[in-house]
Design a protein around this motif. Structure first.
Motif, PDB file in Angstrom:
ATOM      1  N   ASN A   1      10.511  10.041 -13.409  1.00 52.98           N
ATOM      2  CA  ASN A   1      10.409   8.671 -12.917  1.00 52.98           C
ATOM      3  C   ASN A   1      11.747   8.213 -12.333  1.00 52.98           C
ATOM      4  N   ALA A   2      12.828   8.470 -13.062  1.00 47.29           N
ATOM      5  CA  ALA A   2      14.167   8.041 -12.621  1.00 47.29           C
ATOM      6  C   ALA A   2      14.593   8.775 -11.340  1.00 47.29           C
TER       7      ALA A   2
ATOM      8  N   HIS B   1      12.484   7.724  -8.217  1.00 48.30           N
ATOM      9  CA  HIS B   1      12.877   6.368  -7.793  1.00 48.30           C
ATOM     10  C   HIS B   1      14.208   6.407  -7.044  1.00 48.30           C
ATOM     11  N   GLU B   2      15.131   7.222  -7.554  1.00 55.77           N
ATOM     12  CA  GLU B   2      16.458   7.320  -6.923  1.00 55.77           C
ATOM     13  C   GLU B   2      16.341   7.861  -5.489  1.00 55.77           C
TER      14      GLU B   2
ATOM     15  N   ALA C   1      14.707   5.391  -3.122  1.00 56.60           N
ATOM     16  CA  ALA C   1      15.604   4.286  -2.753  1.00 56.60           C
ATOM     17  C   ALA C   1      16.672   4.742  -1.765  1.00 56.60           C
ATOM     18  N   GLU C   2      17.241   5.927  -1.999  1.00 53.89           N
ATOM     19  CA  GLU C   2      18.377   6.384  -1.178  1.00 53.89           C
ATOM     20  C   GLU C   2      17.942   7.158   0.067  1.00 53.89           C
TER      21      GLU C   2
ATOM     22  N   ASP D   1       3.633   3.589  -3.273  1.00 54.98           N
ATOM     23  CA  ASP D   1       4.311   2.551  -4.051  1.00 54.98           C
ATOM     24  C   ASP D   1       5.488   3.204  -4.783  1.00 54.98           C
ATOM     25  N   THR D   2       6.700   2.948  -4.287  1.00 54.98           N
ATOM     26  CA  THR D   2       7.890   3.484  -4.958  1.00 54.98           C
ATOM     27  C   THR D   2       8.794   2.335  -5.426  1.00 54.98           C
ATOM     28  N   THR D   3       8.167   1.158  -5.608  1.00 54.31           N
ATOM     29  CA  THR D   3       8.934   0.016  -6.115  1.00 54.31           C
ATOM     30  C   THR D   3       9.384   0.313  -7.536  1.00 54.31           C
ATOM     31  N   GLU D   4      10.347  -0.458  -7.996  1.00 50.21           N
ATOM     32  CA  GLU D   4      10.920  -0.221  -9.329  1.00 50.21           C
ATOM     33  C   GLU D   4       9.857  -0.243 -10.419  1.00 50.21           C
ATOM     34  N   ALA D   5       8.835  -1.050 -10.206  1.00 54.99           N
ATOM     35  CA  ALA D   5       7.801  -1.192 -11.240  1.00 54.99           C
ATOM     36  C   ALA D   5       6.826  -0.006 -11.269  1.00 54.99           C
TER      37      ALA D   5
ATOM     38  N   ASP E   1       5.139   3.481 -11.766  1.00 52.15           N
ATOM     39  CA  ASP E   1       5.339   4.600 -12.698  1.00 52.15           C
ATOM     40  C   ASP E   1       5.242   5.905 -11.912  1.00 52.15           C
TER      41      ASP E   1
END
Length: 565
Positions: free
Chosen positions: A91-92, A95-96, A99-100, A469-473, A475
């Protein structure tokens, strides 16, 4: 995310008086087999301080370690084996990357420092051969890697546009040359003349005397000699640019050997003032015995300067103009002694910055295990190889995907990319034989295999036809074994880039893209990515992350990544 950092912090908290965070981090290992965990800590380093057996220390640490990213800890002999929480780490990581995007793995190690890179450097009036490929693509990839870690690369094509060979070429042209032929096919005709000169000079030594005389005229600014030299140079550069355009490589400077003609007197004066010049049988040298090196020959007995004089002038010029943090020379392994001498002479002049000059040596591309030589005319032209690679690529595309749009453009990206990738996947110090048929295959450890894996990932995303959906929320956690192997590789990309930078070794990135492609294809072969369930978004995020990282890895190598193949 750097999960080794998390593990190191947790272990260091338990032994704060005995090991620093950095010491713990350096001791961490990645087990060879997955059943031994994701990270391992050897307890030997604590045995003396704690006056305990490493096995007992490992048991104590295992019992105390606890963190949301750590799923399980086992003490196996003297090792603490840690198993990470797959879903949480996945998950982490995803997400990283989401975002990048293509900035993933970017660092600021260089703080904007200038790094001139001496690369490619073909000789005027000779074709760019396969022998020039290595310096060109290694230098270009290093420039991309340097920029990725925060330096400002300056790509310098230090053209071989001066020297006794121009005396030979002028003699050959005046004896056997034809202006119309040279204008029609400059490089081929000039090469033919150069080869003929060497062939004729084997039985007629007066030709060498004439060549030396014409080069002396050139050095003295003779009008006819200068006119021919400028003509040979401009015709050659136009031909070279066609090949650089094919490779997608640009340069910041074409200052070659001739550029330093008026800068060498100062070098000799600096050496003289420093009191390090001596005479040896009429030649002017710098004694380098204390460096265990042969003397550096600065001037021949006839007063002619040599390569090292010119390279000293170039190094001083580059330091003054770029105030470089580092200066790199992507030049063949056979020149290692020359660069040792160059640095030693600069040190003798009191230039401490010479320590920041690095020769980036590499092995040879061979044919049948033998080195290629222009002098005998045995040369494999790079342009012909790139064209043939494109044709072979198009043939495979016609067999596998005949309705593909823009087939010719894709074939060019794949064929040329295959040649570049093949060079860069080899450890640069190794020699390697070149077999074009093998290099352009879509299967195996090739550039097209990596490009195809990226195209496959993009195809999956197109088929999904959904907004991810890759928003912070969201999963994005996955915990299956195949996904985990991919995630671990994705997560290591920043570390891989740093290794490539530290070792000046693009093959680290090329091999990484192969490993990531293999892990992803294994995942794809064992997973129904598009099935409608609660993990579909996470699986697609994994696919997108793989495509993002593969594209960035290929870009750093100087290889295109077509969206469809």
């Amino acid at each position: 995310m750097d999960y080794k950092k998390i593990v190191a912090e947790e272990i260091q908290k338990l032994v704060p008086e005995h090991l620093s965070y950095d010491q713990v981090y350096q001791l961490l290992e990645v087990p060879k087999y997955a059943e031994h965990g994701d990270v391992a800590f050897p307890a030997f380093a604590l045995a003396k301080a704690l006056r305990k057996a490493p096995q007992a220390i490992a048991g104590d640490l295992a019992a105390q370690l606890n963190h949301p990213y750590i799923a399980k800890v086992e003490a196996v002999g003297p090792y603490v084996n840690l198993f990470l929480e797959k879903a949480a780490v996945t998950n982490a990581v995803l997400h990283e990357i989401a975002a990048e995007k293509h900035a993933f793995g970017t660092a600021d190690i260089g703080k904007g420092g200038n790094v001139p890179i001496d690369m490619s450097s073909p000789n005027i009036a000779k074709p760019i051969s396969m022998g020039h490929l290595r310096s060109t693509v290694i230098g270009n990839s290093l420039a991309n890697i340097m920029k990725k870690v925060g330096f400002n690369p300056i790509k310098i094509n230090h053209l071989g546009d001066w020297g006794t060979q121009f005396g030979k070429l002028i003699v050959a042209y005046k004896l056997w040359g034809n202006e119309e032929k040279v204008k029609a096919e400059p490089i081929n005709e000039l090469l033919t003349l150069y080869v003929r000169f060497h062939s004729e000079a084997e039985t007629d030594d007066t030709l060498n005397d004439e060549a030396r005389a014409w080069f002396k005229k050139l050095e003295d600014g003779d009008e006819e000699a200068l006119h021919l030299w400028e003509w040979f140079r401009s015709e050659s550069l136009q031909e070279f640019m066609k090949i650089y355009d094919m490779l997608g490589i640009t340069f910041d400077s074409f200052n070659g050997e001739a550029f330093y003609n008026d800068k060498m007197d100062e070098v000799v004066e600096l050496l003289d003032k420093a009191g390090i010049l001596t005479q040896d049988r009429g030649a002017t040298i710098v004694d380098l015995e204390k460096y265990n090196l042969n003397p550096a020959l600065i001037k021949k007995s006839d007063g002619a300067t040599l390569y090292i004089t010119r390279d000293l002038a170039a190094a001083i010029y580059r330091k003054r103009n770029y105030d470089f943090a580092m200066s790199l020379y992507a030049v063949g392994n056979e020149q290692s002694n020359h660069f040792k001498q160059l640095k030693a002479v600069l040190k003798e002049l009191g230039y401490d910055w010479a320590e920041n000059m690095h020769h980036i040596p590499f092995g040879l591309i061979t044919q049948g295990g033998k080195k290629l030589s222009t002098r005998q005319g045995k040369v494999i032209l790079l342009e012909e190889v790139l064209n043939e690679a494109t044709e072979l690529s198009l043939k495979q595309i016609n067999e596998k995907n005949p309705t593909l749009e823009d087939k010719e453009a894709v074939a060019k990206a794949v064929g040329i990319g295959a040649v570049v990738f093949h060079d860069l996947k080899n450890d640069r110090l190794n020699n390697f034989d070149f077999d074009l048929e093998e290099v352009v295959q879509f299967e195996g450890e090739t550039g097209p295999y990596v490009q195809y894996t990226n195209a496959r990932g993009l195809s999956i995303l197109r088929k999904a036809a959904v907004e991810l959906d890759t928003t912070e929320a969201a999963d994005l956690g996955l915990d299956d074994a195949y996904a985990w192997e991919v995630v671990k590789l994705l997560n290591s990309f920043p570390e891989i880039i740093q290794q490539a930078y530290e070792k000046f070794e693009p093959s680290v990135i090329a091999k990484y893209t192969l490993h990531l492609s293999q892990a992803f294809n294994k995942y794809y072969g064992n997973t129904k990515v598009l099935v409608e369930d609660d993990k579909r978004n996470a699986r697609l995020a994994l696919v997108q992350s793989v495509a993002t990282v593969l594209q960035e890895g290929l870009r750093l190598l100087g290889v295109q990544s077509p969206e469809k193949m």
